[in-house]
Design an enzyme around this catalytic site. Structure first.
Site, PDB file in Angstrom:
ATOM      1  CD  GLU A   1      -2.782  -1.537   0.496  1.00 14.47           C
ATOM      2  OE1 GLU A   1      -3.074  -0.635  -0.324  1.00 14.47           O
ATOM      3  OE2 GLU A   1      -3.333  -2.638   0.503  1.00 14.47           O
TER       4      GLU A   1
ATOM      5  CB  CYS B   1      -1.551   7.455   1.767  1.00 11.85           C
ATOM      6  SG  CYS B   1      -2.858   6.690   2.729  1.00 11.85           S
TER       7      CYS B   1
END
Ligand code: NDP
Length: 575
Positions: free
Chosen positions: A339, A373
């Protein structure tokens, strides 16, 4: 340390109306139990989120107006945690507290004089020991009935919930999260674990009888079983140290793997709390192992050791790709869930509700100091509404409160460390030459800010679209805005990056269909005042990236996630 009078980013009238409308729709739905039952039958996928006292359930979408009780309990926990600052914490390997010869200090980004704790500088040898302990525990844990594993993991989730205010206080002090963000990170962790448990239960441990071979004279039984891989490594980033450790660890464990987890050097305390919750839930020794220390030594060992069967890495693109290549150097292919970073766009058309757009953008660009993010770092606005929207963004950005994020009403805390603080100065200098700083642009060094890493939320305009920073993840409270001629141009620019994590959109219903159809990202939101690109929650918005933002194509907190931690075995028995 609050610079301005504590002022919330409050929804404007039209947003309030929308929220009211939603409530009315919900009420109407609750009057039709039969219809609801039918709907539930059709879509049994998600259990309703558990309600907390007073009917309030904390998520990233509800966190802007928490009840008073939440503040009181946070204050009490903060005082307790502050009194515990400065202690030494061991690693947990094979159920034992393990100390390393060297230690490192965990200091708060709010004030570098605040020593949060002393942690172990784990070595390569500690990495090996943790992997061996996990290997030893694998047989027993993987052969335990899935119901027992689910029971233990639910217990761990309940412990996290019970200690949520302490988790929240540590997250606030260690990462610099404001109190609702800190509590959100912890609450999300418990929900991620429960979500994985729900999926295992719903699928009855993923043991599925298959068809019987059509061969006369034989009774052939075929069964498909999902089974764990073995020893799983979880390496997490600093910005969501709770959810992005506890989530993957929870899924890996409930699937029957054993785990070694390593936090970022900046956030060992939060992850130690997760390890304690697993320990206190009664997981057998060695099933989970907590090591701390630098990514470049102990972290590297966890990647290179052949005793690893799978890995979940959440962090930056560059480190992640390096790890992926190294991990691929083993004797055979092993699962690697990556990720990675994001450069998340938002497209605003002339038909947008600008109240919603400005509120959502400011929240997503500057929440957690832009260090998500999913932060909204690029904004493309159709020319007819560009000036109006920019004016609102500037106004709202200037009103955001910066300060000690444990203090009620503060929206922005510090950035994580000196490196990020330095980056902020360099990027803003570069951007001020390439374009125009519309709001913010400076670090704060005055008064109580002097000992932390505080940066103003910064909005930049007039930067040429071919400038490198339109594609570079800065991971700071800096966002860039540009005018566009059409939705088509906005979509093209939105997709013109190696990342594909989240995206936001504000416009008409018809345009929204174009956005959802064309956007190349894993998590997408339209017309959302709670956040243009941020604020995903397990069971509601499963989270994961496309392209350079993620490797598995299956989102955490979603239907298909826990299965990533298991491989399929077919068992054919001729009776
Ligand atoms: P980093 O990539 O710097 O570090 C992530 C983790 O990797 C840390 O635990 C770090 O340890 C470790 N690490 C570093 N080098 C190695 C190595 N050679 N071998 C093994 N482990 C290593 O990320 P940050 O912590 O700075 O987090 C921010 C990044 O994470 C951003 O890019 C953000 O977009 C991304 N992110 C992605 C998310 C997603 O879901 N897609 C969610 C959250 C963040 P140490 O600290 O000790 O160096």
């Amino acid at each position: 340390m609050v610079t301005r009078k504590a002022k919330k980013v409050a929804p404007r009238k039209s947003v309030k109306k929308a929220v009211k409308r939603t409530r009315i729709v919900k009420k109407a739905a609750s009057r039709k139990p039969v219809a609801r039952k039918r709907a539930a039958k059709k879509a049994p996928a998600r259990k309703a989120a558990p309600k907390k006292a007073g009917g309030f359930k904390l998520t990233y979408a509800t966190m802007f107006n928490p009840p008073e009780e939440m503040h009181n309990r946070f204050e009490t926990a903060l005082a307790k945690i502050k009194a515990e600052m400065g202690r030494e914490h061991g690693m947990i390997i094979g159920g034992k507290e393990v100390l390393a010869p060297e230690k490192f200090e965990d200091r708060s980004p709010i004030n570098q004089d605040w020593l949060l704790g002393r942690f172990q500088k784990g070595t390569v040898e500690h990495g090996r020991q943790a992997l061996q302990a996990a290997r030893k525990a694998f047989y027993g844990w993987s052969r335990m009935s899935w119901k027992d594993r689910v029971r233990l993991m639910r217990k761990a989730a309940d412990i996290i919930d019970k200690r949520i205010y302490e988790f929240g206080a540590v997250l606030s002090l260690e990462v610099g999260k404001n109190r609702t963000e800190g509590l959100g990170d912890a609450a999300e962790t418990a929900d991620l674990i429960r979500y994985a448990c729900d999926r295992v239960e719903e699928n009855k441990g993923f043991i599925v009888p298959m068809g019987k071979d059509p061969i006369p004279g034989f009774n052939i039984q075929n069964v498909s079983v999902l089974r764990p891989y073995g020893v799983w490594v979880v390496i997490s980033p600093f910005n969501f140290p709770c959810a992005l450790t506890g989530g993957p660890v929870g899924a890996a464990l409930v699937a029957g793997n054993t785990v070694v987890m390593k936090p970022a050097t900046n956030t060992p305390w939060t992850v130690r709390l997760i390890a304690e919750a697993l320990r206190d839930a009664g997981l057998p020794d060695g099933v989970f192992n907590y090591v701390s220390g630098p990514g470049s030594t102990i972290g590297q060992e966890l990647i290179e050791n052949p005793g690893v069967d799978g890995i979940t890495f959440t962090g930056s693109y560059d480190v992640g790709m390096g790890i992926f290549r190294k991990f691929a150097g083993g004797r055979y292919v092993r699962p690697a869930i990556l990720e990675l970073g994001g450069k998340n766009p938002c497209v605003v058309t002339k038909n947008a509700d600008l109240d919603r757009a400005s509120l959502g953008i400011v929240r997503s660009a500057f929440g957690l100091q832009g260090q998500k993010c999913s932060a909204n770092s690029r904004i493309y606005v159709e020319k007819p509404v560009y000036d109006k929207l920019v004016e609102r963004l500037v106004d709202m950005t200037n009103k955001l409160t910066i300060g000690d994020p444990t203090v009620r009403g503060v929206f922005l805390g510090p950035v994580i460390n000196e490196g990020s603080y330095r980056d902020f100065k360099q990027f803003t200098e570069e951007l001020s030459k390439a374009g125009k700083i519309l709001a913010g642009g400076k670090v704060r060094t005055d008064g109580a800010f002097a000992k932390g890493y505080f940066c103003q939320p910064t909005l930049v305009g007039d930067v040429p679209l071919n400038h490198r920073l339109w594609k570079h993840e800065m991971f700071l409270p800096i966002t860039m805005v540009a005018p566009i001629n059409s939705l088509e141009e906005g979509m093209k620019l939105a997709n013109d990056t190696e990342y594909g994590l989240t995206a936001g959109f504000y416009g008409s219903k018809q345009e929204t269909a174009v956005f959802f159809d064309g956007i190349e990202a894993g998590v997408n939101y339209a017309n959302r005042p709670q956040g243009s690109t941020t604020g995903a929650w397990p069971g509601f918005q499963p989270f994961g990236g496309w392209k350079g933002s993620g490797s598995s194509g299956k989102n955490a907190g979603g239907h298909y996630y826990v299965q990533l931690y298991m491989h399929e075995q077919i068992q054919t028995l001729v009776a």
